[in-house]
Design an enzyme around this catalytic site. Structure first.
Site, mmCIF file in Angstrom:
data_model
loop_
_atom_site.group_PDB
_atom_site.id
_atom_site.type_symbol
_atom_site.label_atom_id
_atom_site.label_comp_id
_atom_site.label_asym_id
_atom_site.label_seq_id
_atom_site.Cartn_x
_atom_site.Cartn_y
_atom_site.Cartn_z
ATOM 1 N N GLY A 1 63.684 35.913 25.516
ATOM 2 C CA GLY A 1 62.483 35.476 24.820
ATOM 3 C C GLY A 1 61.756 36.619 24.135
ATOM 4 N N PHE B 1 65.228 32.597 27.121
ATOM 5 C CA PHE B 1 64.993 32.701 28.556
ATOM 6 C C PHE B 1 64.773 34.171 28.920
ATOM 7 C CE2 PHE B 1 67.267 32.166 32.934
ATOM 8 C CZ PHE B 1 66.047 32.132 33.583
ATOM 9 N N CYS B 2 63.693 34.454 29.648
ATOM 10 C CA CYS B 2 63.402 35.784 30.187
ATOM 11 C C CYS B 2 63.409 36.841 29.072
ATOM 12 C CB CYS B 2 64.380 36.104 31.313
ATOM 13 S SG CYS B 2 63.919 37.520 32.350
ATOM 14 N N ILE B 3 64.147 37.945 29.231
ATOM 15 C CA ILE B 3 64.145 39.000 28.222
ATOM 16 C C ILE B 3 64.701 38.503 26.888
ATOM 17 C CG2 ILE B 3 66.393 39.947 28.824
ATOM 18 C CD1 ILE B 3 65.329 42.727 28.306
#
Length: 573
Positions: free
Chosen positions: A310, A306-308
């Protein structure tokens, strides 16, 4: 009434006043070390002084101001000159229809649009103009009459009804938030991590300096043999994935029979200020994958990021590949930006001046405060995430309603300065993730185009942190089987959309050959949560069904403490 001479004098005076206002704004806004390409307000003034027939002429702006004034004093029939944009809730209350406050409201709307129009007409390049437009919008949002007690009729009415107690209570809340360093967005007394947030049952089965690894207790008689590892962002606490039972992605994954593990990042302390991106890859993602494989008795695992988180997983994969560690069967990128060609409004807070200052301190290490990062994200939606609470809490003296997502939003985590500076330089400013071998991690040149792992990409249509069109560009980088799904709503509400609620919708389209607009034009809308689509996609990569394990960990990795663990409970002072 005005004669021609007095009208000219009036407009000239108004023009000079507006120019003085703008100059004062520039003096307050310009950076301490001005650089030509880093001082947007100075560029704005330069552009305006080159194109000032607009300022000097009797423009529509002045006519609208005159019409408003004449309508207020009854010299002409009162008619609406400006109305709020769709979705602007600042002036919804009936008190704003009173003649004086309606005048104040419309005057503000007209002036705001005039300022934004001036920016659009400034003589400068597109990038500078876009930056000016963003900060002009920040300025006009801050100067809304709704944000000041004496120009907000709702505030004045409540103050009269409570004999001033609402203002006194608001002052107490303001002082408390100033001491805390953040704006209170929810009734924080209603939440506690481990009691009504992050309560999915499980155990911490591994920990190091950087993270704790949680293994969740199965809720089904059978589970899929291949484990699922969740890697959340290290900017915030992990429990956005496990808020409460009815809106927990963790609980949903467990209920679908996925053998679920999760990384709980530690908020960086001053002693950890030396950590680099390499450390998060080596001692974070790769270590977590290895432990999950060993506990789960599986050669390969599935990873949801999820988000950073990733970007951490994506940069770890080439390192693993170079070492012959074929450990990841599939990867899910949930609101993750790989291609930063168009990163959205957050780019206006990131420039070379910031990076140079930080890089001068790298040898000393240091900590980037979670509250600083939280304020930056809030500024991207200032009316919803700043000024709304300023009015409610400080002007009206009210306590905001309890909302688990907003409690999480204020529960920030610190990052190490070297790690975060590397992220800003390589991802945002230089966009190196789309340039094969442009940098190395753990001694390995990073080339994301070599990744052939099946990948599920989720984006949210109203995401202000990861624009969905930018997330779509990841389909041009990864070379394995791809599925791109677009959900409704924003960065968090779009991602955390529980199946039980049956809210919103999502779009699917198998054809990824065109650009993002072509994809959306051909996409099919489906009702409800995208989680259902994701779980169906994940099942073929999850192995056979086996009896659910009755214990956590194994002989080498024994349970340390119950979930949610210590790391997530640490709060910033």
């Amino acid at each position: 009434m005005f004669n021609n001479k007095s009208m000219d004098e009036f407009f000239q005076q108004l023009t000079e006043t507006n120019q003085k206002l703008l100059q004062s704004w520039v003096n307050l806004s310009q950076p301490g070390e001005p650089v030509a390409d880093l001082a947007p307000m100075q560029q704005l003034m330069a552009g305006l002084t080159q194109s000032n027939p607009f300022l000097a002429q009797h423009s529509d702006f002045y006519q609208q101001q005159l019409d408003l004034w004449l309508g207020l004093i009854g010299a002409k029939e009162k008619a609406p000159v400006a109305v709020p944009e769709k979705g602007d809730r600042r002036f919804n209350a009936p008190e704003w229809e009173q003649p004086l406050f309606d005048y104040i409201k419309q005057n503000y709307l007209v002036t705001s649009r005039w300022l934004l129009q001036m920016v659009e007409q400034a003589h400068t390049d597109d990038a500078a103009r876009e930056k000016m437009s963003f900060f002009t919008r920040q300025y006009v949002d801050a100067m809304s009459p709704a944000n000041f007690a004496f120009t907000n009729p709702e505030v004045m009415k409540l103050a009269l009804e409570t004999k001033g107690e609402s203002l006194q209570e608001g002052m107490k809340k303001l002082m408390a938030d100033m001491q805390k360093g953040t704006i209170t967005m929810t009734d924080e007394s209603q939440f506690e991590v481990g009691k009504n947030l992050g309560i999915s049952p499980g155990q911490v089965v591994f920990e190091n300096e950087l993270f704790q690894l949680l293994q969740y207790t199965p809720s089904t008689a059978k589970v899929y043999s291949r484990p699922l590892l969740i890697v959340p962002p290290c900017v915030n606490k992990y429990y956005i994935m496990d808020l409460q039972p009815d809106n927990s992605l963790v609980a949903y994954a467990v209920s679908q029979g996925f053998k679920t593990f999760l990384v709980s990042w530690k908020s960086v302390t001053p002693e950890m200020g030396h950590l680099k991106w390499d450390d998060y890859v080596e001692n974070g993602v790769i270590t977590a994958c290895d432990v999950v494989r060993k506990i789960g008795k599986a050669e390969k695992i599935n990873v949801l990021s999820f988000c950073i988180g990733g970007e951490l997983v994506s940069t770890a994969m080439p390192v693993m590949q170079a070492r012959g560690l074929d450990w990841i069967e599939s990867v899910t990128l949930m609101t993750v930006m790989i291609d930063h060609t168009e990163p959205g409004d957050i780019k206006h807070f990131i420039d070379w001046n910031l990076i140079r200052k930080r890089e001068a301190l790298l040898n000393e290490g240091g900590v980037i405060g979670g509250k600083e990062l939280s304020r930056t994200f809030s500024a991207l939606r200032s009316n919803d995430l700043i000024w709304n609470y300023v009015v409610n809490n400080y002007l009206k003296g009210k306590t905001p309603a309890p909302f688990d997502l907003l409690y999480w939003n204020n529960d920030s985590a610190n990052l190490a300065l070297p790690m975060h500076t590397f992220f800003l330089r390589n991802m945002y400013l230089e966009n190196n993730l789309i340039k094969p071998n442009s940098f190395s991690l753990c001694g390995v040149p990073i080339d994301l185009t070599t990744i052939t792992t099946p990948t599920y990409i989720f984006a949210a249509r109203e995401d202000h942190i990861v624009p969905w069109q930018s997330a779509y560009l990841s389909t041009r980088i990864f070379k394995g089987p791809l599925r791109y799904v677009l959900g409704a709503s924003g960065h968090i509400a779009g991602a955390i959309n529980p199946v039980k609620a049956n809210k919103r919708n999502y779009w699917v389209n198998e054809d990824l050959s065109g650009d993002s607009e072509a994809w959306f034009h051909g996409a099919q809308s489906r009702p409800g949560s995208w989680w259902q689509d994701w779980s169906q996609w994940l099942i073929p990569f999850s192995g056979e069904e086996i009896a659910a394990p009755k214990t956590h960990g194994n002989a080498a990795f024994k349970p340390i403490e119950p979930a949610p663990g210590r790391y997530v409970k640490e709060r910033l002072d």
